[in-house]
Design a protein around this motif. Sequence first.
Motif, mmCIF file in Angstrom:
data_model
loop_
_atom_site.group_PDB
_atom_site.id
_atom_site.type_symbol
_atom_site.label_atom_id
_atom_site.label_comp_id
_atom_site.label_asym_id
_atom_site.label_seq_id
_atom_site.Cartn_x
_atom_site.Cartn_y
_atom_site.Cartn_z
ATOM 1 N N ASP A 148 0.804 -1.234 0.000
ATOM 2 C CA ASP A 148 0.000 0.000 0.000
ATOM 3 C C ASP A 148 0.836 1.283 0.000
ATOM 4 N N GLN A 149 2.124 1.180 -0.298
ATOM 5 C CA GLN A 149 2.979 2.376 -0.264
ATOM 6 C C GLN A 149 2.803 3.239 -1.520
ATOM 7 N N THR A 150 2.666 4.542 -1.332
ATOM 8 C CA THR A 150 2.552 5.437 -2.488
ATOM 9 C C THR A 150 3.015 6.844 -2.131
ATOM 10 N N VAL A 151 3.015 7.745 -3.137
ATOM 11 C CA VAL A 151 3.338 9.150 -2.896
ATOM 12 C C VAL A 151 2.057 9.974 -2.846
ATOM 13 N N LYS A 152 2.165 11.226 -2.407
ATOM 14 C CA LYS A 152 1.014 12.099 -2.217
ATOM 15 C C LYS A 152 0.158 12.283 -3.472
ATOM 16 N N ASN A 153 0.816 12.337 -4.633
ATOM 17 C CA ASN A 153 0.068 12.680 -5.842
ATOM 18 C C ASN A 153 -0.532 11.467 -6.550
ATOM 19 N N ILE A 154 -0.314 10.267 -6.043
ATOM 20 C CA ILE A 154 -0.910 9.078 -6.670
ATOM 21 C C ILE A 154 -1.646 8.275 -5.606
ATOM 22 N N LYS A 155 -2.951 8.030 -5.880
ATOM 23 C CA LYS A 155 -3.745 7.228 -4.948
ATOM 24 C C LYS A 155 -3.109 5.843 -4.820
ATOM 25 N N GLY A 156 -3.073 5.326 -3.597
ATOM 26 C CA GLY A 156 -2.341 4.082 -3.385
ATOM 27 C C GLY A 156 -3.175 2.823 -3.503
ATOM 28 N N ILE A 157 -3.740 2.530 -4.697
ATOM 29 C CA ILE A 157 -4.470 1.263 -4.855
ATOM 30 C C ILE A 157 -3.498 0.129 -4.490
ATOM 31 N N TRP A 208 -1.320 -3.033 -4.111
ATOM 32 C CA TRP A 208 -0.767 -4.033 -5.034
ATOM 33 C C TRP A 208 -1.197 -5.427 -4.609
ATOM 34 N N GLU A 209 -1.428 -6.285 -5.564
ATOM 35 C CA GLU A 209 -1.711 -7.687 -5.293
ATOM 36 C C GLU A 209 -0.425 -8.337 -4.754
ATOM 37 N N PRO A 210 -0.470 -8.851 -3.509
ATOM 38 C CA PRO A 210 0.765 -9.387 -2.916
ATOM 39 C C PRO A 210 1.407 -10.498 -3.749
ATOM 40 N N ASP A 211 0.588 -11.352 -4.375
ATOM 41 C CA ASP A 211 1.150 -12.443 -5.195
ATOM 42 C C ASP A 211 1.946 -11.882 -6.372
ATOM 43 N N PHE A 212 1.441 -10.785 -6.937
ATOM 44 C CA PHE A 212 2.146 -10.165 -8.066
ATOM 45 C C PHE A 212 3.511 -9.655 -7.615
ATOM 46 N N LEU A 213 3.509 -8.917 -6.498
ATOM 47 C CA LEU A 213 4.786 -8.358 -6.029
ATOM 48 C C LEU A 213 5.786 -9.461 -5.691
ATOM 49 N N GLU A 214 5.280 -10.522 -5.053
ATOM 50 C CA GLU A 214 6.170 -11.612 -4.666
ATOM 51 C C GLU A 214 6.785 -12.263 -5.907
ATOM 52 N N ALA A 215 5.950 -12.496 -6.913
ATOM 53 C CA ALA A 215 6.443 -13.122 -8.145
ATOM 54 C C ALA A 215 7.402 -12.195 -8.898
ATOM 55 N N LEU A 216 7.138 -10.883 -8.814
ATOM 56 C CA LEU A 216 7.974 -9.901 -9.503
ATOM 57 C C LEU A 216 9.387 -9.867 -8.907
ATOM 58 N N GLY A 217 9.454 -9.934 -7.585
ATOM 59 C CA GLY A 217 10.748 -10.046 -6.917
ATOM 60 C C GLY A 217 11.501 -8.743 -6.689
ATOM 61 N N VAL A 218 10.967 -7.626 -7.202
ATOM 62 C CA VAL A 218 11.554 -6.304 -6.942
ATOM 63 C C VAL A 218 10.411 -5.372 -6.539
ATOM 64 N N LEU A 219 10.760 -4.226 -5.903
ATOM 65 C CA LEU A 219 9.711 -3.309 -5.450
ATOM 66 C C LEU A 219 9.430 -2.250 -6.518
ATOM 67 N N PRO A 220 8.174 -2.185 -7.004
ATOM 68 C CA PRO A 220 7.843 -1.148 -7.980
ATOM 69 C C PRO A 220 7.674 0.204 -7.288
ATOM 70 N N CYS A 221 7.744 1.295 -8.064
ATOM 71 C CA CYS A 221 7.472 2.616 -7.493
ATOM 72 C C CYS A 221 5.992 2.949 -7.703
ATOM 73 N N SER A 222 5.561 4.075 -7.152
ATOM 74 C CA SER A 222 4.137 4.441 -7.233
ATOM 75 C C SER A 222 3.674 4.579 -8.680
ATOM 76 N N TYR A 223 4.534 5.165 -9.527
ATOM 77 C CA TYR A 223 4.142 5.447 -10.911
ATOM 78 C C TYR A 223 3.896 4.183 -11.731
ATOM 79 N N HIS A 224 4.450 3.046 -11.307
ATOM 80 C CA HIS A 224 4.177 1.790 -12.027
ATOM 81 C C HIS A 224 2.688 1.470 -12.044
ATOM 82 N N ARG A 225 1.966 1.988 -11.067
ATOM 83 C CA ARG A 225 0.531 1.693 -11.019
ATOM 84 C C ARG A 225 -0.181 2.137 -12.298
ATOM 85 N N TYR A 226 0.280 3.242 -12.920
ATOM 86 C CA TYR A 226 -0.371 3.698 -14.153
ATOM 87 C C TYR A 226 -0.311 2.630 -15.247
#
Length: 435
Positions: free
Chosen positions: A223-232, A234-252
């Motif tokens: 649920d981490q995000t910056v002020k200017n982007i709503k923090g929808i 992330w699906e935990p399974d997706f992040l775990e499979a991805l193996g790296v931490l995305p930034c807020s802008y990846h949500r777009y």
Amino acid sequence: GVKIVTIGGGSSYTPELVEGFIKRFDSLPVKELWLVDILAGKEKLDIVAGLARRMVKKAGIPMEIHTTLDRREALEGADFVTTQLRVGGLSARIKDERIPLSHGILGQETNGAGGLFKGMRTIPVIIDICKDMEELCPKAWLINFTNPVGMVMEGIVKHTNFRKIIGLCNVPIGMHKAIADLMDRKMEEVEVTFGGLNHMVFATKVVIDGVDVTKEVIKKWADQTVKNIKGIVWEPDFLEALGVLPCSYHRYYYMTKEYLAEAMEKLKEHKVRAEFVKEVEDKLFEIYKDPNLCEKPKLLEERGGAYYSDAACSLIDSIYNDRGDIQVVNTVNYINSDNHKAIQNFEVNEVIEASCKITKDGAVPVEIGELPKAVNGLIQQIKSFEIIGSDAAVSGDKKEALLALMINPLVMSQETAKIVLDELLEAHKDYLPQF
Ligand code: NAD
Ligand code: G6P
Ligand code: MN
């Protein structure tokens, strides 16, 4: 003493920067801070300078604050130049956000069609600044904060011989701080390696007390995000499979439908981000005018640029003092003369955002290795967009601008690309003399 020139000095972020220089005065004695703006920004410039003067006076620090509308006067003999300008102001940003949305695609300050147009308005101005610097302060470093940082950096690296430029964004320092908070540690105790592109950066590795805790942090990251982007979340399974931490802008890119739907709602309420920012800015300048105010007000935290001054001032401090510490900046993907690359996914002369060693000679990226196969398609696509967008900014060729739009994943339609291109070219024609 050190002479700093800040172009776009009337920005509401300037008090952050002044605070940063005040804090570091012992190691980075800034004797002169020149705030440069244009006629349209004069009122803001004077208000910001007034507050800056009260801040240094209260701190008892001998830092002179100068203002000017003559950029060349300011640049003479500068040691560091920072750029935080917005060509066309917030009203141009409102168009970048509203016009694409009105045709059903995301418009954003640095992403999609909005990002392309901000880049095309900005790159010629930054190229002119580089030319002035070569003539008036050839030893100075340019710290470019002006968005879209990735495309602007490509514009300079590909289309000029100017190399004393470093691109800067507050997203990595914000992620570093968020990771430290999640792990209940101080930032200095947490070593984070970053690699990727501007507004598309990943934290690839987190180490605490010599132990790799990346997997543990990924579990807490949703649920981490910056002020200017709503923090929808992330699906935990997706992040775990991805193996790296995305930034807020990846949500777009990974939740395009969700963010498009949200933006369409805001559009109905007359509140695209730029309109909200305008309201905050109006309030901020009212507060800045208060002759008793001698510090940066809390309301500034509503803006997306948190920790901006920490990033900018630490970078300048490390170059000035030849510290050799690690900071995250935008520079070319080049480690040494063997054409050794920091990130395997990119070419050696392409601009990356990554952890870099900072010395008096600038920034050199650390070895990051290869970003996961799963993100390779997206990062290549965005790198192509940055490069072709910067080409269009320089050539003023409408076909090239269309190409940039067509390859951007947020555009999705040939018909929409053509309409949005024509409307934005028309809306911004005063700031696009190259077309
Ligand atoms: P702003 O709208 O307040 O603009 C700042 C100033 O630039 C204004 O006073 C304006 O008059 C001036 N300006 C416009 N054209 C100019 C020119 N040709 N020469 C000199 N000055 C000029 O903008 P802001 O919201 O304070 O943001 C400033 C910039 O910083 C933007 O480009 C924004 O995208 C960027 N930014 C970057 C980050 C990052 O992470 N890199 C974070 C926040 C903001
Ligand atoms: C983040 C980004 C900046 C961007 C800002 C927008 O901090 O790193 O590059 O300019 O958000 O914030 P704003 O308050 O202007 O929407
Ligand atoms: Mn940024």
